[in-house]
Scaffold this motif. Structure first.
Motif, PDB file in Angstrom:
ATOM      1  N   GLY A 106       0.818  -1.187   0.000  1.00 21.08           N
ATOM      2  CA  GLY A 106       0.000   0.000   0.000  1.00 21.08           C
ATOM      3  C   GLY A 106       0.864   1.253   0.000  1.00 21.08           C
ATOM      4  O   GLY A 106       2.072   1.209   0.209  1.00 21.08           O
ATOM      5  N   LYS A 107       0.228   2.377  -0.204  1.00 24.53           N
ATOM      6  CA  LYS A 107       0.941   3.650  -0.274  1.00 24.53           C
ATOM      7  C   LYS A 107       0.067   4.738   0.317  1.00 24.53           C
ATOM      8  O   LYS A 107      -1.132   4.804   0.037  1.00 24.53           O
ATOM      9  CB  LYS A 107       1.287   3.979  -1.727  1.00 24.53           C
ATOM     10  N   LEU A 108       0.677   5.579   1.129  1.00 25.25           N
ATOM     11  CA  LEU A 108      -0.011   6.712   1.736  1.00 25.25           C
ATOM     12  C   LEU A 108       0.661   7.991   1.263  1.00 25.25           C
ATOM     13  O   LEU A 108       1.868   8.161   1.417  1.00 25.25           O
ATOM     14  CB  LEU A 108       0.039   6.624   3.262  1.00 25.25           C
ATOM     15  N   SER A 109      -0.126   8.890   0.682  1.00 26.72           N
ATOM     16  CA  SER A 109       0.408  10.158   0.176  1.00 26.72           C
ATOM     17  C   SER A 109      -0.289  11.305   0.883  1.00 26.72           C
ATOM     18  O   SER A 109      -1.525  11.379   0.912  1.00 26.72           O
ATOM     19  CB  SER A 109       0.179  10.271  -1.342  1.00 26.72           C
ATOM     20  N   LEU A 110       0.510  12.203   1.460  1.00 27.62           N
ATOM     21  CA  LEU A 110       0.005  13.413   2.102  1.00 27.62           C
ATOM     22  C   LEU A 110       0.578  14.609   1.350  1.00 27.62           C
ATOM     23  O   LEU A 110       1.795  14.784   1.290  1.00 27.62           O
ATOM     24  CB  LEU A 110       0.410  13.465   3.574  1.00 27.62           C
ATOM     25  N   VAL A 111      -0.290  15.419   0.762  1.00 32.69           N
ATOM     26  CA  VAL A 111       0.148  16.528  -0.081  1.00 32.69           C
ATOM     27  C   VAL A 111      -0.416  17.821   0.479  1.00 32.69           C
ATOM     28  O   VAL A 111      -1.628  17.942   0.695  1.00 32.69           O
ATOM     29  CB  VAL A 111      -0.321  16.326  -1.540  1.00 32.69           C
TER      30      VAL A 111
END
Length: 221
Positions: free
Chosen positions: A1-6
């Protein structure tokens, strides 16, 4: 999985910030990235309604990074912050419009489930590909001559070139020798002809002199 916070930067207006130099260029780059993201959001909203639309993800690094979050197999949440100050009225309106367009994007999430058998088959396929590549490389190495053999072949080639050069030189010398012999023969023949011509001239002179002498005697008599 991947978590992206922008964390998206706010819109930078040069007339309000009075920036110059590097800060002005940074603000222009921020506005360019936000515009590219807005175009992608608009295209995704149209795609959700009509089912067909081109999404220009490649127009910016920001949109390329957010591609999976905007249209991939993922859950995406967008938080829009506004100010209650009247001075920021136009910025607040633009932010709300931005969020309203983003609300039209629909993503379909499904579980990424893989069985143990599928993983094992994938690994086995990778191993088979690597083994076949190793066999191909071994076959290429076997076809190439060893360093010592390459030197022998190179030396033989040099010897062949030298022998060919010597043969050509020998044939040229033989041709030159034959030409010299032929020229020498022709010179001897010319010398013989010259001697014969001299003898004939001498005989003619003697004959003429004897004729002239007989005529003088006849006149005197």
């Amino acid at each position: 999985g991947k978590l992206s916070l922008v964390d998206l930067a706010g819109s930078e207006r040069a007339a309000e910030t009075n920036n110059a130099g590097q800060k002005l260029r940074d603000g222009a780059n921020i506005n360019r990235s936000l515009l590219a993201l807005a175009n992608c959001i608009n295209a995704l909203g149209k795609k959700g309604k009509s089912g067909m639309a081109y999404v220009p993800y490649r127009n910016s690094k920001l949109t390329r990074l957010l591609k999976d979050g905007l249209s991939g197999n993922s859950k995406t949440a967008m938080i829009a912050t506004v100010s209650c100050s009247s001075d920021q009225y136009h910025h607040s309106i633009n932010t709300l419009k931005y969020a309203d367009r983003a609300k039209e994007i629909k993503t379909h999430v499904s579980k990424n489930v893989g069985s143990v058998e599928s993983h094992v088959s994938d690994y086995q396929r990778i191993i088979d590909n690597l083994q076949s590549e190793v066999q191909q490389l071994k076959h290429q190495l076997e076809q190439q001559p060893a360093p010592g053999e390459a030197e022998v072949v190179r030396e033989e080639t040099q010897d062949q070139i030298q022998m060919k050069w010597l043969d050509n030189l020998s044939s040229e010398l033989n041709e030159n020798t034959e030409e010299r012999i032929n020229l020498q023969k022709a010179l001897y023949e010319l010398e013989d002809m010259n001697v014969c011509n001299k003898c004939e001239l001498q005989q003619l002179e003697n004959y003429l002199q004897s004729g002239q002498a007989s005529e003088l005697e006849a006149v005197e008599a």
